[in-house]
Design a protein around this motif. Structure first.
Motif, PDB file in Angstrom:
ATOM      1  N   ARG A  21     -31.944  -5.072  56.575  1.00 32.97           N
ATOM      2  CA  ARG A  21     -32.900  -4.066  57.322  1.00 32.97           C
ATOM      3  C   ARG A  21     -32.481  -2.912  56.954  1.00 32.97           C
ATOM      4  N   LYS A  22     -33.437  -1.924  57.434  1.00 32.85           N
ATOM      5  CA  LYS A  22     -33.122  -0.517  57.366  1.00 32.85           C
ATOM      6  C   LYS A  22     -32.213  -0.114  58.302  1.00 32.85           C
ATOM      7  N   LEU A  23     -31.169   0.642  57.751  1.00 31.71           N
ATOM      8  CA  LEU A  23     -30.350   0.884  58.839  1.00 31.71           C
ATOM      9  C   LEU A  23     -30.146   2.550  59.414  1.00 31.71           C
ATOM     10  N   ASN A  24     -31.256   3.290  58.795  1.00 29.59           N
ATOM     11  CA  ASN A  24     -31.375   4.640  59.387  1.00 29.59           C
ATOM     12  C   ASN A  24     -31.280   4.681  60.912  1.00 29.59           C
ATOM     13  N   LYS A  25     -32.095   4.062  61.436  1.00 19.92           N
ATOM     14  CA  LYS A  25     -31.996   4.096  63.048  1.00 19.92           C
ATOM     15  C   LYS A  25     -30.890   3.673  63.709  1.00 19.92           C
ATOM     16  N   VAL A  26     -30.659   2.396  63.361  1.00 21.85           N
ATOM     17  CA  VAL A  26     -29.454   1.599  64.231  1.00 21.85           C
ATOM     18  C   VAL A  26     -28.607   1.221  63.027  1.00 21.85           C
ATOM     19  N   PRO A  27     -27.492   2.058  62.702  1.00 17.58           N
ATOM     20  CA  PRO A  27     -26.647   1.731  61.836  1.00 17.58           C
ATOM     21  C   PRO A  27     -25.605   0.589  61.936  1.00 17.58           C
ATOM     22  N   PHE A  28     -25.492   0.309  63.238  1.00 20.23           N
ATOM     23  CA  PHE A  28     -24.433  -0.893  63.555  1.00 20.23           C
ATOM     24  C   PHE A  28     -24.787  -1.627  64.728  1.00 20.23           C
ATOM     25  N   VAL A  29     -24.787  -3.084  64.591  1.00 14.61           N
ATOM     26  CA  VAL A  29     -25.268  -3.785  65.847  1.00 14.61           C
ATOM     27  C   VAL A  29     -23.988  -4.874  65.662  1.00 14.61           C
ATOM     28  N   GLU A  30     -23.246  -5.352  66.627  1.00 13.03           N
ATOM     29  CA  GLU A  30     -22.605  -6.516  66.856  1.00 13.03           C
ATOM     30  C   GLU A  30     -22.487  -7.104  68.292  1.00 13.03           C
ATOM     31  N   PHE A  31     -22.249  -8.418  68.096  1.00 19.53           N
ATOM     32  CA  PHE A  31     -21.644  -9.208  69.283  1.00 19.53           C
ATOM     33  C   PHE A  31     -20.527  -8.990  69.501  1.00 19.53           C
ATOM     34  N   SER A  32     -19.805  -8.472  70.619  1.00 22.97           N
ATOM     35  CA  SER A  32     -18.592  -8.368  70.925  1.00 22.97           C
ATOM     36  C   SER A  32     -18.355  -8.191  72.131  1.00 22.97           C
ATOM     37  N   ASP A  33     -17.088  -8.971  72.947  1.00 21.58           N
ATOM     38  CA  ASP A  33     -16.734  -8.874  74.153  1.00 21.58           C
ATOM     39  C   ASP A  33     -17.759  -9.091  75.347  1.00 21.58           C
ATOM     40  N   GLY A  34     -18.551 -10.186  74.735  1.00 26.02           N
ATOM     41  CA  GLY A  34     -19.871 -10.502  75.677  1.00 26.02           C
ATOM     42  C   GLY A  34     -20.894  -9.560  75.868  1.00 26.02           C
ATOM     43  N   ARG A  35     -20.980  -8.645  74.969  1.00 28.51           N
ATOM     44  CA  ARG A  35     -22.045  -7.689  74.606  1.00 28.51           C
ATOM     45  C   ARG A  35     -22.880  -7.762  73.353  1.00 28.51           C
ATOM     46  N   LEU A  36     -24.215  -7.550  73.417  1.00 24.48           N
ATOM     47  CA  LEU A  36     -24.713  -6.995  72.310  1.00 24.48           C
ATOM     48  C   LEU A  36     -24.592  -5.593  72.407  1.00 24.48           C
ATOM     49  N   GLN A  37     -23.903  -4.874  71.201  1.00 23.31           N
ATOM     50  CA  GLN A  37     -23.533  -3.414  71.464  1.00 23.31           C
ATOM     51  C   GLN A  37     -23.797  -2.899  69.935  1.00 23.31           C
ATOM     52  N   GLY A  38     -24.022  -1.540  69.854  1.00 26.41           N
ATOM     53  CA  GLY A  38     -24.293  -0.879  68.753  1.00 26.41           C
ATOM     54  C   GLY A  38     -24.559   0.725  68.664  1.00 26.41           C
ATOM     55  N   VAL A  39     -24.722   1.462  67.619  1.00 27.12           N
ATOM     56  CA  VAL A  39     -24.891   2.782  67.573  1.00 27.12           C
ATOM     57  C   VAL A  39     -26.402   2.945  67.127  1.00 27.12           C
ATOM     58  N   VAL A  40     -26.952   4.110  67.717  1.00 28.62           N
ATOM     59  CA  VAL A  40     -28.049   4.231  67.584  1.00 28.62           C
ATOM     60  C   VAL A  40     -28.016   5.829  67.103  1.00 28.62           C
ATOM     61  N   SER A  41     -28.658   6.302  65.868  1.00 23.62           N
ATOM     62  CA  SER A  41     -28.730   7.633  65.383  1.00 23.62           C
ATOM     63  C   SER A  41     -29.773   8.197  66.213  1.00 23.62           C
ATOM     64  N   SER A  42     -29.332   9.497  66.742  1.00 24.59           N
ATOM     65  CA  SER A  42     -30.285  10.300  67.239  1.00 24.59           C
ATOM     66  C   SER A  42     -31.383  10.672  66.514  1.00 24.59           C
ATOM     67  N   GLY A  43     -32.485  10.947  67.282  1.00 24.51           N
ATOM     68  CA  GLY A  43     -33.702  11.468  66.331  1.00 24.51           C
ATOM     69  C   GLY A  43     -33.599  12.859  66.011  1.00 24.51           C
ATOM     70  N   SER A  44     -32.933  13.438  66.633  1.00 26.16           N
ATOM     71  CA  SER A  44     -33.072  15.122  66.847  1.00 26.16           C
ATOM     72  C   SER A  44     -31.994  15.591  65.996  1.00 26.16           C
ATOM     73  N   ASP A  45     -30.627  15.050  66.239  1.00 26.17           N
ATOM     74  CA  ASP A  45     -29.355  15.552  65.981  1.00 26.17           C
ATOM     75  C   ASP A  45     -28.579  15.021  64.719  1.00 26.17           C
ATOM     76  N   VAL A  46     -28.307  15.191  63.437  1.00 25.47           N
ATOM     77  CA  VAL A  46     -27.692  14.146  62.658  1.00 25.47           C
ATOM     78  C   VAL A  46     -26.312  13.917  63.170  1.00 25.47           C
ATOM     79  N   THR A  47     -25.718  14.878  63.700  1.00 26.41           N
ATOM     80  CA  THR A  47     -24.344  14.543  64.072  1.00 26.41           C
ATOM     81  C   THR A  47     -23.987  13.819  65.464  1.00 26.41           C
ATOM     82  N   ARG A  48     -25.188  13.508  65.877  1.00 26.13           N
ATOM     83  CA  ARG A  48     -25.195  12.783  67.429  1.00 26.13           C
ATOM     84  C   ARG A  48     -25.508  11.215  67.171  1.00 26.13           C
ATOM     85  N   VAL A  49     -24.884  10.372  67.906  1.00 29.20           N
ATOM     86  CA  VAL A  49     -25.418   9.253  68.002  1.00 29.20           C
ATOM     87  C   VAL A  49     -25.147   8.469  69.415  1.00 29.20           C
ATOM     88  N   TYR A  50     -25.974   7.680  69.701  1.00 34.09           N
ATOM     89  CA  TYR A  50     -25.960   6.848  70.960  1.00 34.09           C
ATOM     90  C   TYR A  50     -25.289   5.493  70.853  1.00 34.09           C
TER      91      TYR A  50
END
Lengths: 456, 161
Positions: B21-50
């Protein structure tokens, strides 16, 4: 088989059909232990205790007799320590080693393949405490008892292992097993458990001991037969099989490159991770021979690849190499702890066979065809249309199979040829190239993210 | 003849390769510790992630930046970061696996998002972010030329279950 080789084909088919004496009994003992590990050694029931007693009995009179007996006794009494588990893993390894030797001896005889003398090794160190305690917990709980928490505990040990290059093997192994357990957790809800596979990986992790393998520099021409591709979520490996010509001597040799990766890097993009080895990758993609000068090689035939000690040679046809030189090549011996039926990967040239539904019929022996990797061009249709195949003969689940490394086929009346390493510099087929360009961006995106976030 | 008992097979990998899949928007997704969790790149600031997460079972939502500022878009319903996380998890692992892990009952013709019964919950943003950094650290490791024969147990190719 082609004329003149008919006799050899019959001999090979015979060897593939023959079940070595004692193999069935040895595997039944292994199965008994594997089933006890499915249930867990923490509270074994009667059937598991009797399987363990059978295992102990077969080692009577051997150096393993005492430790295995003691382990079985203690497990019956409800105590499981690392030493006991090591004894059981050692017993399992010895049985599978004997099975390996019997199978490989039959195959060597049929292929008239000679093998160099066995090299003795002294193991140096074993798994660190964190990994051992995870392996102990798995054995006590049993595969059926693995939940999300136990599965995740394995992966937590990996970053520490990765910091020490000596533990890379163990890290790759633990990460692969932990990923499977995570995907299957809670295992109690799964319809079945891959008992032998997980016991293999578990026992291997327990016994993985670093040893000083003798290494010496070699010179000569490396003629590539083909590439075997391996992958799990955090590792990609290409193992190149070939012949090393030095003077009049021709030996089978291998070399392996293993890149760390993440699960989202997959398909043909994995080749991008090996870009620092242009000589070997180009030789794979363009079917070149490689001149080696002072290339380190282990006593077990593994070249420790150094691209600076390799120079591209002329274009050579792997099928010609296999037809002319493979027959008389000397194979390396197998390291003691590597002996396992599933570790048999013998390069062979198969010709003049019939094909059917995922099978190659040698006339007298039928081989299952292994699944084909997405990072190479060989398709099931090509194998089905093929008339010649360079492959690795393998033994698993009680039977022989072949993993194709290269095929020659007639597709729509045109001769085609495909090798698993053909896409080492990127897919050569337009549709696959387009898909790789899209997916391959994953490597760049993650490297950009790493550059920005890791070094802050 | 061949036996094909999967219980007695050594070299059949059990984890299906994820779908590219394309990783630009959501570079990381995992199932862990009873959660679906991941990292979402900010649309406005390249150094910020959610860092976004959805807990399994009770569907607790959390979203904040890597500097621990709460996401302004997360209210009673999922913010766009959580929507992207869920959509990319579906691309990577397939809808069925995501639904099974999170305990989402998908209505006929409905999507995973419609099956969420979200509440706000505190996730573990710092842990997710370090998990992402560990993930990225794999790409920094040198290629090994040692034989690493363990990989014999992991032939590349489709999964045989």
């Amino acid at each position: 088989m082609v004329p003149g080789r008919a006799g050899a084909a019959v001999i090979l088919a015979d060897a593939l059909n023959r079940v070595p004496e004692g193999l069935t009994e040895a595997m039944a003992l292994v199965d008994g232990l594997d089933d006890a590990l499915v249930h867990g050694l923490g509270r074994p029931d009667e059937s598991h205790l009797s399987a363990l007693a059978n295992l102990a009995a077969v080692f009577a009179g051997s150096p393993l007799a005492e430790p295995v007996n003691e382990a079985v006794g203690k497990i019956e009494a409800g105590s499981v320590t690392d030493e006991h588990l090591l004894a059981l893993a050692g017993a399992r390894c010895a049985l599978l080693g004997a099975a390996h030797d019997a199978l490989l001896a039959g195959l060597d005889q049929a292929l008239s393949r000679t093998r160099s003398e066995l090299v003795a090794l002294a193991p140096r160190r074993s798994a660190p405490a964190g990994v051992r305690s995870w392996l102990r917990e798995l054995a006590i709980t049993g595969w059926r008892g693995v939940d999300h928490e136990i599965a995740a505990a394995g992966a937590r040990a990996v970053p520490g292992l990765l910091e020490d290059p000596q533990y890379r093997r163990l890290a790759v192994l633990v990460d692969g097993l932990a990923a499977e357990l995570r995907a299957a957790a809670p295992v109690a809800t799964q319809p079945q458990v891959p008992a032998r596979r997980w016991a293999d990986l578990w026992a291997r992790a327990l016994l993985t001991a670093q040893a000083d393998v003798p290494v010496s520099p070699v010179n000569g021409r490396f003629l590539i037969l083909g590439a075997d591709l391996r992958e799990h979520p955090t590792a990609f490996q290409v193992q190149v099989h070939g012949l090393l010509e030095s003077g009049a001597e021709v030996r089978l040799a291998r070399t392996s490159l293993t890149a760390a990766k993440v699960d989202t890097i997959t398909g043909a993009s994995v080749w991008r991770l090996l870009e620092d080895f242009p000589v070997l990758l180009t030789a794979l993609a363009k079917h070149q021979s490689v001149e080696l000068t002072g290339m380190p090689q282990t006593a077990f035939g593994d070249l420790l690849w150094d691209d600076s000690r390799a120079v591209a040679g002329e274009v050579t046809d792997p099928f010609a190499t296999a037809r002319v030189r493979l027959g008389g090549a000397v194979a390396a011996s197998v390291a003691p702890l590597e002996r396992h039926p599933a570790a048999i990967l013998e390069p062979v040239l198969l010709e003049g066979y019939q094909t059917g539904e995922g099978r190659i019929d040698l006339g007298g022996a039928v081989l299952d065809v292994d699944p084909l990797p997405a990072a190479g061009p060989i398709t099931p249709a090509m194998v089905a249309a093929s008339s010649a195949c360079i492959g690795l003969l393998r033994h698993d689940t009680g039977g022989w199979s072949v993993r194709p490394l290269a095929v020659q086929a007639l597709v729509r009346k045109k001769p085609v040829e495909a090798h698993t390493g053909d896409w080492a510099l990127g897919p050569t087929e337009p549709k696959a190239a387009k898909a790789e360009a899209l997916a391959g961006a994953a490597v760049e995106v993650l490297r950009e993210r790493a550059g920005r976030l890791l070094r802050k | 003849m061949q036996q094909t008992d999967p219980v007695r097979r050594s070299t059949a990998p059990q984890v299906p390769p994820v779908h590219p899949r394309k990783l630009n928007k959501v570079p990381f997704v995992e199932f862990s510790d009873g959660r679906l969790q991941g990292v979402v790149s900010s649309g406005s600031d390249v150094t910020r992630v959610y860092v976004s997460s959805i807990s399994a079972g009770d569907h607790g939502l959390d979203c904040s930046t890597n500097n621990n500022r709460p996401c302004g878009g997360l209210g009673a319903s999922p913010c766009k970061h959580i929507q992207s996380l869920l959509a990319e998890a579906e691309n990577q692992f397939g809808s069925a696996r995501v639904a099974r892990y999170l305990g989402i009952e998908v209505a006929e013709g409905g999507g995973l998002l419609g099956g969420l019964h979200p509440v706000r919950a505190k996730g573990q943003a710092a842990e997710v972010f370090s998990s992402f950094l560990r993930h990225l650290a794999y790409l920094e490791l040198p290629v090994s030329v040692e034989p690493l024969s363990e990989m014999q147990w992991f032939p590349a190719g489709p999964v045989q279950l």
